[in-house]
Design a protein around this motif. Sequence first.
Motif, short mmCIF file in Angstrom:
data_model
loop_
_atom_site.label_atom_id
_atom_site.label_comp_id
_atom_site.label_asym_id
_atom_site.label_seq_id
_atom_site.Cartn_x
_atom_site.Cartn_y
_atom_site.Cartn_z
N GLU A 206 26.74 55.91 43.42
CA GLU A 206 26.86 55.07 44.61
C GLU A 206 25.70 54.11 44.79
O GLU A 206 25.64 53.36 45.77
CB GLU A 206 27.03 55.94 45.86
N GLY A 207 24.76 54.09 43.82
CA GLY A 207 23.68 53.12 43.86
C GLY A 207 22.67 53.37 44.95
O GLY A 207 22.07 52.43 45.48
N ALA A 208 22.43 54.63 45.30
CA ALA A 208 21.47 54.95 46.36
C ALA A 208 20.04 54.81 45.90
O ALA A 208 19.12 54.75 46.74
CB ALA A 208 21.71 56.38 46.86
N TRP A 209 19.82 54.70 44.60
CA TRP A 209 18.45 54.62 44.06
C TRP A 209 18.50 54.07 42.63
O TRP A 209 19.56 53.97 42.03
CB TRP A 209 17.77 55.99 44.09
N TRP A 210 17.32 53.76 42.12
CA TRP A 210 17.19 53.34 40.73
C TRP A 210 15.88 53.89 40.18
O TRP A 210 14.95 54.21 40.92
CB TRP A 210 17.24 51.82 40.59
N VAL A 211 15.81 54.01 38.87
CA VAL A 211 14.62 54.54 38.21
C VAL A 211 13.52 53.48 38.21
O VAL A 211 13.75 52.33 37.82
CB VAL A 211 14.93 54.98 36.77
N GLN A 212 12.31 53.88 38.64
CA GLN A 212 11.18 52.94 38.69
C GLN A 212 9.90 53.74 38.88
O GLN A 212 9.78 54.51 39.84
CB GLN A 212 11.38 51.96 39.85
N ASP A 213 8.94 53.57 37.99
CA ASP A 213 7.66 54.27 38.14
C ASP A 213 7.01 53.91 39.47
O ASP A 213 7.14 52.78 39.96
CB ASP A 213 6.72 53.90 36.99
N ALA A 215 3.97 53.27 40.29
CA ALA A 215 3.08 52.11 40.21
C ALA A 215 3.86 50.81 40.15
O ALA A 215 3.48 49.80 40.76
CB ALA A 215 2.15 52.23 39.01
N ALA A 216 4.98 50.82 39.44
CA ALA A 216 5.80 49.62 39.30
C ALA A 216 6.46 49.21 40.60
O ALA A 216 6.85 48.05 40.78
CB ALA A 216 6.86 49.82 38.23
N SER A 217 6.58 50.16 41.53
CA SER A 217 7.22 49.85 42.81
C SER A 217 6.28 49.18 43.80
O SER A 217 6.72 48.62 44.80
CB SER A 217 7.77 51.14 43.44
N ILE A 218 4.98 49.24 43.53
CA ILE A 218 4.01 48.74 44.51
C ILE A 218 4.03 47.22 44.65
O ILE A 218 3.98 46.71 45.78
CB ILE A 218 2.60 49.25 44.16
N PRO A 219 4.06 46.43 43.56
CA PRO A 219 3.98 44.97 43.73
C PRO A 219 5.00 44.40 44.69
O PRO A 219 4.65 43.61 45.58
CB PRO A 219 4.18 44.45 42.30
N PRO A 237 13.92 44.35 33.77
CA PRO A 237 15.30 44.80 33.97
C PRO A 237 15.74 44.93 35.42
O PRO A 237 16.87 45.36 35.67
CB PRO A 237 15.32 46.17 33.29
N GLY A 238 14.84 44.62 36.39
CA GLY A 238 15.36 44.41 37.72
C GLY A 238 14.95 45.32 38.85
O GLY A 238 15.41 45.14 39.97
N GLY A 239 14.09 46.30 38.59
CA GLY A 239 13.70 47.20 39.67
C GLY A 239 13.09 46.48 40.85
O GLY A 239 13.39 46.78 42.01
N LYS A 240 12.26 45.49 40.58
CA LYS A 240 11.59 44.76 41.67
C LYS A 240 12.58 43.82 42.38
O LYS A 240 12.47 43.63 43.59
CB LYS A 240 10.39 44.00 41.11
N THR A 241 13.53 43.27 41.64
CA THR A 241 14.58 42.47 42.27
C THR A 241 15.35 43.33 43.28
O THR A 241 15.63 42.88 44.41
CB THR A 241 15.55 41.92 41.21
N ASN A 267 22.69 46.91 37.50
CA ASN A 267 22.05 47.58 38.63
C ASN A 267 22.40 46.93 39.96
O ASN A 267 22.56 47.61 40.97
CB ASN A 267 20.53 47.60 38.44
N LEU A 268 22.53 45.61 39.96
CA LEU A 268 22.97 44.94 41.19
C LEU A 268 24.38 45.39 41.57
O LEU A 268 24.66 45.66 42.74
CB LEU A 268 22.92 43.42 41.01
N GLN A 269 25.24 45.47 40.58
CA GLN A 269 26.62 45.90 40.85
C GLN A 269 26.65 47.34 41.34
O GLN A 269 27.37 47.67 42.29
CB GLN A 269 27.46 45.75 39.58
N ARG A 270 25.86 48.20 40.72
CA ARG A 270 25.87 49.62 41.08
C ARG A 270 25.33 49.85 42.48
O ARG A 270 25.83 50.69 43.24
CB ARG A 270 25.06 50.43 40.06
#
Length: 412
Positions: A206-213, A215-219, A237-241, A267-270
Motif C-alpha cells: 500500500e506504499g506506506a513506507w520506502w527503504v531509506q537509510d 542518514a539519507a533521510s536527513i537532507p 532512485p527517489g527516496g528524497k523525492t 515508487n511513486l506509483q506504489r
Amino acid sequence: MNDIAGLPARNAALKMLDAVLRRGDTLDTAAGAAKGLGPSDAALARAIASEVLRWQVDLDRLIDSATRQRLPDDAKVRTVLRMMLAQALKLETAPHAVIATGLPLLSGGPRRLAHGVFSTLDKKGARLPDAPTIPEDVAARWRTQYGERFPEIAAGLASPPPLDITLRDAGETDAWAERLVARVMAPGQLRLSRGQAVDALPGFDEGAWWVQDLAASIPASLLGKSAGTALDLCAAPGGKTLQLAAAGWEVTALDIAKRRLKRLHQNLQRTGLAAEVVEVDALKWEPEQGFDAILLDAPCSATGTCRRHPDVLHRVSRGQIEDLSKLQAALIERASAWLNPGGLLVYAVCSMEREEGEAQMGRVSLTPAPITQDELPAGLAPTAEGWLRTDPGMLADAGGLDGFFVARFRKD
C-alpha cells in the motif's frame, strides 16, 4: 557441476567478485551474475561477495599465513579461498559445505591447494578481528581526515546494516513501529532487523513506507514542510523525492539515469505520491522557472555507503574523487542560480571524503542556513559551522549509520 546443491550461488558470487575487483564494476551492477537464481540463492551469492569485500584485507592475511609462496592478488584460487573463509568465519557455513561448494570452482592443482589452505586454517581455529581492516589507501585518507574517530568508523563496518525505512505519514510512526516490530529512530523513521523480505512486509504494497537509510533521510527533512516548488536534483532512485512529495512540495525530480528513474516511477506509483520526473543531464538542463527549494544530493564516490556496499572500498580511487569534486562544484553553481530569492538549497553527498563535502563549501555563493540540533535524530549534532557530518561509527548501539555530509543555504 551446477548439480551440486548451493554451487550456482557460489559460482555467481565468484563472478560478482571478478566484476568488482578486476573490472571495477559496482556490486549492484555485478549482481546481475545472479540472474536466473532463486531469491535465496541470489541473496546468498550477494552475501558471500559482500563479506569477502568487507573483510578482504583480513582474509588475505589468513591466506598468506598458510601458504609458502604468496598467491597473486588476482589468482582465482585466492578469490575462491576468500569466499570459503568468508562463509566459514562470517556466514557460519559448516566446513564440509564450504569445501563441497568451493573446490568445484577450481580444477587441478589449485583445487588441492585451496583444500589444504582452508583445512589448515580451519584446524588452527583461524578467526577474523572484531573490526575489518580497511584497505590502506582508503585508511590513509580517513586517518588524516578523521583522526581519533578512525577506529570507530572501521568498527562500524563490521556487520551489514539493519533495514531503515521512511514512512509516508510521520504521524503514524508509533503505530507502524508496533506493527513492524521496529525501533523508532526519528519521527517517520524506523529501523528493522536485516534479512527480511522487503516486499513481504506489512505496508509495502500500500506504499506506506520506502527503504531509506536514516542518514539519507536527513537532507530532505531539512527543507521542512511545503512552501512551494522543490527540485530534487540527481533524484534517482527517489527516496528524497518521495519525502519531499509527502511533505507537500510540488516536486520536480531530475536525473540522467534511465534505469534508476524506473525505480523512482515505481515508487511513486506504489506510494501514490506525485512528482514531475525529468530524464536529462543537469549540466545541460535549464528550468523554465526558479524553485523555492532545491535538494542537491550530488553524484559522489558513495564511500559513506560502505556498510552496505563494501565494494566502494576497493574500486574508488583518488582520481575518481577529484573528478567527482569538479562535477559537484559545477552542480552547486547551477543549482544556486535556479533558486528563488528566500529559497533554500540543501547540498548532500553520501561520501566520507572531505573533498566532496566540507571542501566544497567555499564554492557556495549563498548565505549559510545552519542546521540546528532539534532538526536532527537523537544522537546526532551539527558541526560548529552548522553542517552535518555522519559516519558509520555513529549510533553504534542502534546499528550504525551511513556516512553523509549535509549543508544548507538560503538565497538572499
